[in-house]
Structures are given as C-alpha cells and as structure tokens.
Design a protein around this motif. Structure first.
Motif, PDB file in Angstrom:
ATOM      1  N   ASN A 172     -20.925   3.259  68.794  1.00  0.00           N
ATOM      2  CA  ASN A 172     -20.915   2.437  70.005  1.00  0.00           C
ATOM      3  C   ASN A 172     -20.424   3.263  71.195  1.00  0.00           C
ATOM      4  N   HIS A 220     -16.830   2.462  73.019  1.00  0.00           N
ATOM      5  CA  HIS A 220     -15.530   2.478  72.343  1.00  0.00           C
ATOM      6  C   HIS A 220     -15.166   3.903  71.927  1.00  0.00           C
ATOM      7  N   GLN A 222     -13.141   2.965  66.825  1.00  0.00           N
ATOM      8  CA  GLN A 222     -14.211   2.556  65.910  1.00  0.00           C
ATOM      9  C   GLN A 222     -13.809   2.782  64.462  1.00  0.00           C
ATOM     10  N   LEU A 223     -13.041   3.850  64.222  1.00  0.00           N
ATOM     11  CA  LEU A 223     -12.545   4.077  62.863  1.00  0.00           C
ATOM     12  C   LEU A 223     -11.463   3.059  62.502  1.00  0.00           C
ATOM     13  N   GLU A 260     -11.150   0.114  63.657  1.00  0.00           N
ATOM     14  CA  GLU A 260     -11.807  -1.170  63.399  1.00  0.00           C
ATOM     15  C   GLU A 260     -12.297  -1.228  61.958  1.00  0.00           C
ATOM     16  N   ALA A 261     -12.933  -0.139  61.509  1.00  0.00           N
ATOM     17  CA  ALA A 261     -13.457  -0.106  60.140  1.00  0.00           C
ATOM     18  C   ALA A 261     -12.332  -0.295  59.121  1.00  0.00           C
ATOM     19  N   MET A 313     -16.036   7.649  59.165  1.00  0.00           N
ATOM     20  CA  MET A 313     -15.947   6.203  59.274  1.00  0.00           C
ATOM     21  C   MET A 313     -16.410   5.540  57.973  1.00  0.00           C
TER      22      MET A 313
END
Lengths: 321, 340
Positions: free
Chosen positions: B103, B106, B111-112, B114-115, B166
């Motif tokens: 994305n 971000h 992003q990591l 979030e995962a 990720m």
C-alpha cells in the motif's frame, strides 16, 4: 519546500496579472461607455466628457490598468464603483461571506450526500442502490441549477412552506432584519441543497469510480491475504487511497465556486459575489467586476496551494520540490 | 497427513460471454516443509488455483467446488472469519508484482505491524520489534532506519523482500508465492529465490511456488505440477520431470528453454495459442497444439495416470510409454521435432 513556495507565489503573481489584464481588455472591447451611464440620459457631450474624466475612462486602458494595479498593490484598494461610488473593497467584503456561506455549506452538503452513496454503490455495483444512485447522478448532472432552484423554491418554499424562498441572514451581526446562526442556516438550506445537487452527482460518480478502481489494486488483495477484516480493508486500504483525488477535486471546485455561484445566488436572491458580478457587468462597472475577479483569482490561487500542501501531506509519494 | 491436500478443485467465473472454467478439476498435495512448483503458461489457472485456496477470488460471479484440506480443515467450506484467521497466519502469500502489492500510503513498518497485530495479541512496540527482526532476516540493509520508509522509497527487489518479510512475520506453515520473481531483473531473481530457500530452512514453511519459468522450478521445487488450460497435465518429483518428462506440453516447455550446450539457432516455441477457457477443445485440451496428436486425442480426454512404473509421476496423455521415452530423450538432447 521554501523554493517550492517561492515558485508558487511567482506563478500566482503571473496568473493574477494575466487574469485581471484580460478582464480589462475585454471590458474595453465592449462598445459601451460607462461615462454615458454615469452622466445620465439628458447629459450633453460635455457632461459625458467630464464624467469620463472623473471616472478616468478617458485615459488609454493600459493607463487605467496601471492605476488599478497601483491602487491594489500599494494601497490594497480596489477603487470605487462607477455605478454607486461605493468602495469596492466593502462591496466585495459584504458579498464574499454570502458566497462563502453558500459554497462551504454546499460543499459539506454534497460531501455528506456523495461519500456514503458513492462508497456504497461501489461496494455493491449493479445493485438497486447503485442503479438508483446512478439515476440520481444522471439527473443531477443534466438538470440546470436554475431549474432545480426554481423547483425547490416552488415545492419546499412555496407549496410546503418549509423554508424561506429568498433572502439572506447574516451569521453574526444582523445588518438585515434577521440574523444569527439559526436564521442564517434556515435561509440557506434550499440554496445549499440546490448548489449541492450538481456537485453531489459529480462526486458520487467520481467516488464510486475511485473506490471501484482501488478495490482491484494489488495492495488491497495483499491486505486481504494478511487476514484483514473487510471493514479494515475498506477504511485503511481502499478509502485512504481512493480519497486522494477527491481531495484535489474538492479544493479546485470550492475555489472555483467561491468566485460566485451565479445561478444559485440569482434564484434565491442571495447578495453574493455572483450577483455582484452580474450587477457590475450590467452597469459597465469595471471596478466592481475587477473586484470580484481579484477575489475569485486569489481564492483559486490560495486554495490550490492549500490543496497541494495538503496533498503532499496525505500522499507520501508526493514531494514538493 | 499432508499439510495441504487439494482435491478436484474447480473455479468457474461467470462472465457476460459465458462460464470461464479457470480451474477445472485440479488435485495435488504438499507435505510440511516441502516445496511444490506449479508451472504453466499465462492463463493456465495456476494463480487462480492459489487464490481459490486462499479464498481471495472476488465473491461475485465465482463458483468454486472441490476441497482444499489444510491441517484437517476444508478451506473452501469454512466461514470467512475462520478463513481470515488462517490467512496471513497459517498460510501467507507473496504476489507477482512487488511494485503494486504494498500500500503506497502506509509505511513499510506499519504494514508489517498490521500483519502481526491482526493475528497476535501484542503491543505495537513488540510487533515493531518483530517486524524489524524480519526485515533484517530478509536482508534489508539498515532495516532499523528503513522500517519507517514508504514503499516507493524501495526498489523492486527490496519491495519483494519486504513482501516476503510480511508473509513470514507470523511464521506460517504454508507460503504461497505467485510468480515472486517474474517482475524482477535476473540478478535480483536469483537473490530472491536463494532468500526464499534459505528462509524455508529457518522457518520450516512449506512453499507453493507458481511460475512459468522451469528454471525457477529446477532451482527450488521438490515436486512439480504442470498445468495446461485449467487442468493438470503432469505431476512429478522435480528430478523425474526433468529426466523423464511424459507430456508433450512439458516437452514443449523444456524445449523452449534457452540452452547454452546445444547449437540452436532460435528458441523452439509451442505453436498456437492456449485455448479459450470459455470453450475448451474436446478431448485432450492440448491436442490442437500437439505435434504428436492422434485420433483418440480429439475425442477422449486423457486421465491423469501414472506413467510406466513410477507411482508418484502422473500425467494425462494418450501416447504409449515407449514413444514418450523416445521423444523425451530427443527433447532432452535438444532435437525435438521442430514444432513450428
């Protein structure tokens, strides 16, 4: 960043001169002598000449333009109306809040309509809601604001008596017989709705298309493959990206509309910039017209700058250099 | 028990022109820690197979059937919330184009994180520490500084490393890599493949790697599924496939590999186009393009059967084993009957 701003300001100055100069030139191409209007019907040639000298219209247009620039830049003074000798500063100063009320209120109106409808119809393409909203878009884009305004005024104002049909109430200090936030909003509901319909239609279409596009992006699939629930995918991954172009459009449309929402102001007799500009044009009143143009140009320049700065802040890919 | 067992998987898309049978009865299985390669041309159904397993096809207009049993549970029949628990946690996925798979608005770190936080009840600080650990593991230089960069500040190869980080951040049992090297330049491709095989040893994940590049298969896979027109054409351990390929389509793929040892003027190509999946050919789907086509191929669809004496080597072709061995030998010698 500083260099970027400096460049933008220089460009703004160039744009400003171009717009006001073109307005002056156009005015001089109109075969109408403001001095005749000022001097009155029974005036002799000598009277007209004296009036022309008084107004300054006997000088070549570039001299007049230079004087206009000088007054504006050195004294921040837009001069006096040819028609009624009022200060143009105060004419524009009185009209601008009316137009601003209409435009900003209208913008809130149209975004409140367009956001949910656009997003929902993108999430459920070809559903009943989607088809209904596309019909609304078609009507909103096709129908002229004057027609919408008259229909609204007739039904909601006249037949149902829900709202006033015309007039404007000041938000803070009542210069007219009504005033205060409640009366202000009450008088503006119909103009807001009328003004918002066209833009709401355009924005529903744009938001729907953006959301549909973004839904097919690879990074949205990535978010799902991480196990993100749909509401998070929508909020954090789809909308965040889909709204970027909407912000730009919103800034441009608002700044453009600040120059005068001519049709809506005319239908509801709102004493805004659009009405002022038309009054000025009808009376060959260059100072008033230039006053509105100056204000509109500044609004556009400032808003575009704000949008660009905002955009650089919300989209990390953009660096202002 | 296999980690993932796919049985008779079918994915059909309803379109305005009719039903596209993108995957039409595919079966395979993969054991813990193993690497399965799925190879085939564009549009052969490799990606759709994996997207179906992950439940990532658009719901509208998609009909899936069959089973994908992952650790005893059928992925195709479970609730979407249970599937979300598995996605990114037990099964993770890497996509083809690292330029568009992250994305853009971000930060990499976010992003990591979030995962991680989708599946682990940890604080942001702990998640960030784990993210940093992974970024280091996939070889991002100065990861502690770059964790707060945005995707556009990374090169394609680095972005694919981020995608791998990720995917591995929750220590998945199965990693699905959909053409992970296709969008990268050749030197970066080799680095990414080495990285994946190295990390596989550390993390013990099974890998399904989708590719159209037999070179990639030879490098990383234990088992190979060759797909053609939504079906499995051949399925074999990697050594068998390269030593004794049984399907004319596999021969075509092998023959079209650039070679340095044989004196070939130009690359051999498989003539014709892959068939439309709206209306696939009757009989064997490869018959219109097959240089060895016989009468039976045009009417009877060949079954996926063991070729000769090897039980784990199955293929779908009507040719007899003797002919196959003879032709395969020619292909491997670089003198396949010029097909064009």
């Amino acid at each position: 960043m500083v260099r970027y701003l400096a460049r933008r300001v220089i460009w703004a100055a160039v744009l400003f001169i171009a717009v006001t100069l073109v307005a002056y030139v156009l005015f001089f191409l109109i075969p109408n002598d403001p001095a005749k209007l000022v001097a009155g019907k029974a005036a002799t040639d000598a009277d007209v000449k004296r009036a022309a000298h008084f107004l300054g219209t006997d000088r070549p247009f570039y001299v007049q333009y230079a004087k206009f620039l000088d007054r504006l830049v050195i004294h921040q003074n837009l001069g006096f109306s040819f028609a009624n000798r009022q200060s143009v500063n105060s004419i524009v100063g009185n009209a601008a809040p009316v137009t601003a009320s209409l435009v900003f209120g209208g913008a809130i109106f149209w975004m409140l309509l367009a956001l949910p409808i656009g997003i929902l119809s993108a999430l459920r393409p070809r559903s009943l809601l989607d088809r209904a909203s596309m019909t609304f878009v078609l009507i909103g884009i096709s129908a002229h604001p004057i027609w919408i305004g008259l229909i609204f005024a007739y039904f909601f104002g006249f037949k149902l008596g829900w709202t006033p049909i015309t007039g404007y109430c000041d938000f803070i200090n009542p210069s007219t017989d009504c005033g205060g936030p409640v009366q202000w909003a009450y008088h503006l509901v119909l103009p807001w709705a009328t003004f918002a319909i066209l833009f709401a239609a355009l924005y529903v279409r744009m938001i729907r298309a953006n959301v549909l596009d973004t839904m097919n992006e690879d990074y949205v699939r990535t978010a799902r493959s991480k196990g993100a629930p749909e509401h998070l995918v929508l909020r954090s991954h789809i909308l965040r990206n889909a709204m970027l172009p909407v912000v730009t459009m919103l800034g441009m449309d608002i700044s453009l509309a600040l120059g005068g929402a001519v049709f809506t102001e005319t239908v509801y007799s709102l004493p805004g910039l659009g009405k002022t500009a038309i009054f000025g044009l009808n009376n060959n009143d260059i100072p008033t017209v230039e006053g509105v143009i100056v204000f509109a140009t500044l609004a556009i320049i400032v808003f575009n700058l704000v949008v660009d700065l905002l955009y650089a802040w919300i989209d990390p890919r953009i660096r202002l250099t | 028990m296999a980690l993932l067992e796919v049985r008779d998987l079918k994915t059909h898309f309803r379109t305005d022109d009719g039903i596209v049978k993108a995957v039409d009865g595919v079966s395979f299985s993969i054991e813990k820690g193993q690497t399965l390669g799925i190879v085939g041309e564009s549009g052969s159904g490799k990606s759709v197979t994996c997207l179906t397993i992950m439940g990532l096809n658009p719901k509208r207009n998609t009909i899936s059937s069959g089973e994908a049993i992952f650790k005893g549970e059928n992925l195709l029949a479970m609730s979407s919330s249970r599937l979300r628990d598995i996605r990114g946690n037990d099964i993770a996925m890497i996509f083809q184009d690292p330029m568009t798979s992250l994305n853009p608005v971000h930060r990499i770190g976010a992003q990591l994180v979030e995962a991680i936080q989708l599946h682990r009840d940890v604080t942001k600080r702990q998640a960030r520490a784990r993210a940093l650990e992974l970024l280091n593991a996939v070889g991002i230089p100065r990861a502690e500084r770059r964790i707060d960069d945005y995707p556009h500040q990374f090169s394609g190869g680095m972005r694919q490393r981020v995608m791998i980080a990720m995917a591995l951040v929750n220590d998945p049992d199965l990693l699905i890599a959909d053409e992970p090297t296709t969008a990268l330049d050749v030197t970066t491709q080799a680095q990414i493949l080495t990285l994946m095989t190295d990390l596989q040893k550390d993390f013990g994940s099974a890998i399904i790697i989708i590719t159209h590049d037999l070179g990639v298969i030879a490098e990383v896979a234990d088992d190979v599924v060759v797909m053609y027109a939504a079906k499995v054409a051949e399925h074999a351990p990697v050594d068998n496939l390269f030593k004794r390929p049984h399907h004319p389509y596999t021969w075509g793929l092998l023959g079209s590999l650039p070679r340095l040892d044989a004196d070939v003027e130009r690359l051999v190509q498989i003539r014709g186009q892959p068939p439309s999946l709206l209306n696939p050919p009757r009989g064997c789907r490869f018959h219109p393009r097959c240089p060895y086509v016989m009468g039976i191929c045009k009417t009877v669809e060949p079954e996926l059967l063991p070729a000769g004496d090897e039980a784990d080597h199955v293929q779908a072709c009507h040719l007899d084993v003797a002919t196959k061995d003879r032709e395969a030998a020619k292909v491997l010698a670089g003198t396949m009957a010029e097909a064009s």
